[in-house]
Motif scaffolding. Structure first.
Motif, short mmCIF file in Angstrom:
data_model
loop_
_atom_site.label_atom_id
_atom_site.label_comp_id
_atom_site.label_asym_id
_atom_site.label_seq_id
_atom_site.Cartn_x
_atom_site.Cartn_y
_atom_site.Cartn_z
N ILE A 148 50.36 35.71 37.83
CA ILE A 148 50.41 36.63 38.96
C ILE A 148 49.34 37.70 38.82
N LYS A 149 49.09 38.14 37.58
CA LYS A 149 48.05 39.15 37.37
C LYS A 149 46.65 38.57 37.58
N THR A 150 46.47 37.33 37.15
CA THR A 150 45.19 36.66 37.41
C THR A 150 44.95 36.52 38.90
N SER A 151 45.97 36.12 39.62
CA SER A 151 45.86 35.94 41.07
C SER A 151 45.49 37.23 41.78
N VAL A 152 46.18 38.31 41.47
CA VAL A 152 45.92 39.56 42.19
C VAL A 152 44.55 40.12 41.84
N ARG A 153 44.10 39.91 40.61
CA ARG A 153 42.76 40.39 40.24
C ARG A 153 41.67 39.59 40.96
N ARG A 154 41.87 38.28 41.06
CA ARG A 154 40.87 37.45 41.75
C ARG A 154 40.81 37.79 43.24
N GLY A 155 41.96 37.95 43.84
CA GLY A 155 41.98 38.29 45.25
C GLY A 155 41.43 39.68 45.52
N PHE A 156 41.78 40.62 44.65
CA PHE A 156 41.34 42.00 44.88
C PHE A 156 39.83 42.15 44.68
N SER A 157 39.24 41.30 43.85
CA SER A 157 37.79 41.37 43.66
C SER A 157 37.06 41.17 44.98
N VAL A 158 37.67 40.40 45.88
CA VAL A 158 37.10 40.21 47.22
C VAL A 158 37.14 41.52 48.00
N LEU A 159 38.28 42.19 47.98
CA LEU A 159 38.43 43.45 48.70
C LEU A 159 37.55 44.54 48.11
N LYS A 160 37.46 44.57 46.79
CA LYS A 160 36.68 45.60 46.10
C LYS A 160 35.20 45.53 46.48
N ASN A 161 34.75 44.34 46.80
CA ASN A 161 33.35 44.15 47.18
C ASN A 161 33.14 44.20 48.69
N GLY A 162 34.15 44.73 49.40
CA GLY A 162 34.02 44.90 50.84
C GLY A 162 34.42 43.69 51.65
#
Length: 317
Positions: free
Chosen positions: A26-40
């Protein structure tokens, strides 16, 4: 708008032995998805990426690791929706690793919302999705769960289809679904949900996951919800839509609406489940009536996560 990504890895009777794998995944998933948001990036891209991560992980009941029907086969389904009410849903797919991405293609490449069965498979082929060798999504855990289910059935014990049995001892096999809800810097909301269903389901059974309003819903004027749990219960209660309507009409927080509605569902129908919610203002709601539900979110550069009732762990994002 501050970007937020909230994910769940399925609600149910998760054993102690599976907790560690659930939390890591679950932590891997949220980090991968959030990397998209973090980069706009968009909320849509973020939820798809988060769910794709869990579809690859055998710790979850989606893609690789999905439950088996009574024929010993995997039938997967998924839905994806964005806050302007565009959506795509698929069901009864087989030998496809990422049903969530097929659902997105339905939304973007057709004039329809929902495709199922062999025509959905043909659509996936036309969209250049890889069709894996037969049985590629089956894990040993899924085989063991089906064997336990069939053994209980042969002894005349209640099965997964009995809500009263769910209340006493939830059915064997990997519970729930996987899902993600996000809001991006533009205030756009997206939701994605994917599942392998329930162990011992009749071939052709369709659950709540691909049904808008039950498993998935996104509306930029209210918020987004992804649900998990006993599909027949969630479908009859229309859980995702009820949560959003409570927020809209009663002006309550995402947490209050999620908690009240999940509890009400289990009170009325016995079957258990859970939901994750983000409001249009970035308010978060998480609640489950099952024994456990893995969840995580990233907000303000911190990763929050848990799996048991009362959990609230924090670490650097």
């Amino acid at each position: 708008m501050e970007p937020i990504l909230l994910v769940h890895g399925g609600a149910g009777d998760i054993t102690n032995a599976r907790v560690s794998g659930k939390l890591d995944g679950i932590k891997t998933s949220v980090r991968r998805g959030f990397s998209v948001l973090k980069n706009g990036g968009s909320a849509l891209d973020a939820v798809e990426e988060a769910v794709r991560s869990m579809e690859l992980d055998e710790n979850f009941n989606a893609g690789y690791g999905s439950c088996l029907n009574t024929n010993g086969e995997v039938e997967v389904e998924a839905s994806i929706m964005i806050g302007d009410l565009k959506s795509g849903c698929v069901t009864l797919l087989h030998d496809i690793m990422h049903p969530i991405s097929v659902a997105r293609k339905v939304m973007e490449k057709t004039n329809h919302t929902f495709l199922g069965g062999e025509q959905a498979m043909q659509f996936a082929v036309n969209q250049n999705f890889e069709i894996l060798p037969k049985g590629s999504l089956i894990t040993q855990n899924a085989k063991d769960a089906l064997a336990e289910f069939l053994d209980r059935q042969s002894k005349g014990l209640d099965t997964i289809f009995s809500p009263t049995e769910l209340d006493k001892k939830e059915a064997p096999g990997e519970p729930g679904t996987v899902g993600a809800v996000a809001i991006d810097i533009h205030g756009n909301i997206a939701v994605a949900t994917s599942t392998g269903g329930i162990t011992g389901k009749i071939p052709g059974r369709i659950g709540d996951t691909p049904i808008l309003g039950s498993g998935t819903y996104a509306d930029n004027t209210i918020g987004g919800v992804s649900t998990t749990g006993h599909g027949e219960t969630l479908m009859r209660f229309n859980l995702a839509q009820r949560i959003l309507q409570k927020m809209f009409y009663e002006k309550v927080s995402a947490q209050e609406a999620t908690e009240f509605t999940v509890k009400e569902m289990t009170k009325r129908l016995v079957g258990t489940g859970g939901a994750i919610t983000i409001s249009k203002s970035g308010d978060i709601g998480i609640h489950f009536s099952s024994k456990r539900m893995a969840w995580a979110y990233i907000k303000s550069n911190k990763l929050f996560f848990g799996i048991n009732k009362g959990d609230s762990y924090v670490e650097s994002a």
